[in-house]
Design an enzyme around this catalytic site. Structure first.
Site, PDB file in Angstrom:
ATOM      1  N   ARG A 108       0.812  -1.233   0.000  1.00  0.00           N
ATOM      2  CA  ARG A 108       0.000   0.000   0.000  1.00  0.00           C
ATOM      3  C   ARG A 108       0.841   1.277   0.000  1.00  0.00           C
ATOM      4  NH1 ARG A 108      -3.675  -2.663   3.974  1.00  0.00           N
ATOM      5  NH2 ARG A 108      -5.265  -3.698   2.724  1.00  0.00           N
ATOM      6  N   LYS A 130       4.157  11.255 -11.963  1.00  0.00           N
ATOM      7  CA  LYS A 130       3.303  10.376 -12.769  1.00  0.00           C
ATOM      8  C   LYS A 130       4.001   9.034 -12.931  1.00  0.00           C
ATOM      9  CE  LYS A 130       0.528  13.341 -15.774  1.00  0.00           C
ATOM     10  NZ  LYS A 130       0.264  13.688 -17.183  1.00  0.00           N
ATOM     11  N   GLU A 172      11.573  16.237 -25.703  1.00  0.00           N
ATOM     12  CA  GLU A 172      10.897  16.828 -24.535  1.00  0.00           C
ATOM     13  C   GLU A 172      11.429  18.230 -24.231  1.00  0.00           C
ATOM     14  OE1 GLU A 172       8.277  15.905 -23.060  1.00  0.00           O
ATOM     15  OE2 GLU A 172       8.054  13.777 -23.505  1.00  0.00           O
ATOM     16  N   GLU A 224      -3.155  17.697 -12.603  1.00  0.00           N
ATOM     17  CA  GLU A 224      -3.531  17.944 -14.001  1.00  0.00           C
ATOM     18  C   GLU A 224      -4.981  18.383 -14.177  1.00  0.00           C
ATOM     19  OE1 GLU A 224      -3.057  15.657 -18.201  1.00  0.00           O
ATOM     20  OE2 GLU A 224      -1.476  15.273 -16.786  1.00  0.00           O
ATOM     21  N   ASN A 232       1.366  18.103 -22.195  1.00  0.00           N
ATOM     22  CA  ASN A 232       0.954  17.087 -23.173  1.00  0.00           C
ATOM     23  C   ASN A 232       1.098  17.569 -24.621  1.00  0.00           C
ATOM     24  OD1 ASN A 232       0.153  15.013 -21.322  1.00  0.00           O
ATOM     25  ND2 ASN A 232      -1.631  16.263 -20.815  1.00  0.00           N
ATOM     26  N   HIS A 235       1.748  15.144 -27.352  1.00  0.00           N
ATOM     27  CA  HIS A 235       1.558  13.799 -26.797  1.00  0.00           C
ATOM     28  C   HIS A 235       0.239  13.149 -27.182  1.00  0.00           C
ATOM     29  CE1 HIS A 235       5.065  14.888 -24.569  1.00  0.00           C
ATOM     30  NE2 HIS A 235       5.066  13.770 -23.873  1.00  0.00           N
ATOM     31  N   HIS A 249       9.691   7.211 -27.856  1.00  0.00           N
ATOM     32  CA  HIS A 249       8.823   8.264 -27.326  1.00  0.00           C
ATOM     33  C   HIS A 249       9.134   9.599 -28.006  1.00  0.00           C
ATOM     34  CE1 HIS A 249       6.234  10.335 -24.514  1.00  0.00           C
ATOM     35  NE2 HIS A 249       7.219  11.181 -24.234  1.00  0.00           N
TER      36      HIS A 249
END
Length: 339
Positions: A108, A130, A172, A224, A232, A235, A249
């Site tokens: 957890r 993220k 990026e 977000e 984004n 993206h 990517h």
């Protein structure tokens, strides 16, 4: 070493810029840490992993799936990992995404940190909390937002990167310049990958500048709801074609940024789409591409950023100023037909 601290909603994250891998022992402690890496990073830096509990994963986006998560959890149980264990992701974006995700669900939730080893991970993937995995062609469909305790930046780790990985990272960096930093956009126009590879000070300044751009956006909008959506840019389409065509990517979002710049011309009067494409090309990234529009549109309709009839598309008003533009799927479909 340069230390900076940032307070997110549930945790303070320590950034150690211009650091050395050797300093990891002071930060995480050998006794309670379990390092997670992949075969590429492990074979390139074997000596660094000596004496650490290490789990080595198969490399690549194809392994950013639930099966890998299960294997990793089995190994943590075998190592006797408990709630005091600190997971440390040493690798690129795939490793950091999986490590953060497993740290969020094992018992957890346990503590974790990152040592990013790729330019992409240093400027983007390791920052902002993220974490997650892919489901089929759907990128990052399962995951959570949970901040690491620390990020350790050792620029010497970039020396073993192939050119394709540098190009990935620059995708990026160019994205950040497009949405937030016109001065950096100009700067990038005056340099090349080779110059950044040779000049360590120039590279360190660029990495820190990009880490700060992303960090500031996330601090304003961690979950977000608004501002973070700007990250984004490129993206939406990029993620749709990335797994469809097994692109890297950086390649995928470069194509995505190209078409977002073209849509920005139509809808926002953006005048510098050619400059965006020229900069992407300068850093060895693809721009206009032939892809299955129907299939890409279908994948895009399952994007996390959509509701039942529309999607938030990130467009440019001018270089350095991104905006969130809600677009109806019917509108977007018409735009796609023109590509």
């Amino acid at each position: 070493m340069k230390k900076r601290s940032f307070q997110f909603s549930s945790k303070t994250v320590q950034y150690y810029f211009d650091a050395s891998f050797d300093q990891l022992e002071k930060i995480a402690g050998r006794e309670k840490a379990v390092l997670v890496t992949d075969e590429h990073v492990f074979s390139a830096h074997k000596k660094k992993f000596k004496g650490w509990n290490t789990i080595v994963l198969k490399p690549g986006e194809a392994y950013k799936v639930q099966q890998t998560v299960d294997v990793l959890i089995d190994q943590l149980i075998a190592l006797g990992a408990d709630r005091k264990t600190v997971l440390v992701g040493v690798g690129g974006g795939v490793v950091t995404d999986i490590t953060g995700y497993v740290a969020g669900i094992y018992m957890r939730g346990i503590d974790f940190g990152f040592v990013p080893t790729s330019l992409l991970a240093m400027v983007d993937a390791s920052i902002g909390g993220k974490n997650g995995i892919d489901v089929g062609v759907y990128k990052n469909m399962v995951g959570l937002i949970r901040q690491p305790s620390f990020l350790l930046y050792d620029y010497s780790l970039l020396s073993t990167l192939p050119l394709a990985e540098w190009q990935n990272g620059f995708a990026e960096i160019i994205k950040h310049a497009c949405i937030k930093d016109a001065a950096m956009f100009k700067n990038l126009q005056q340099h090349t990958i080779k110059q950044y590879q040779k000049d360590k000070k120039l590279l360190a300044a660029l990495v820190e500048r990009n880490a700060m751009i992303k960090t500031k956006v996330v601090l304003e909008d961690e979950f977000e709801q608004g501002e973070r959506k700007l990250l984004n840019f490129g993206h939406t389409l990029g993620h749709a074609i990335e797994n469809m065509y097994e692109l890297s990517h950086g390649q995928a979002i470069s194509v995505g940024m190209t078409y977002a710049a073209i849509i920005s011309e139509q809808l926002k009067g953006f005048k510098e789409a050619d400059e965006v494409m020229a900069l992407l090309s300068r850093y060895g990234l693809p721009t206009l591409a032939d892809f299955d529009k129907k299939k890409a549109f279908k994948v895009l309709q399952k994007d996390k950023k959509k509701d039942s009839v529309s999607i938030h598309y990130i467009l440019l008003e001018k270089t350095g100023k991104g905006v969130v533009q809600p677009l109806l799927f019917v509108q977007l479909q018409e735009i796609f037909k023109q590509f």
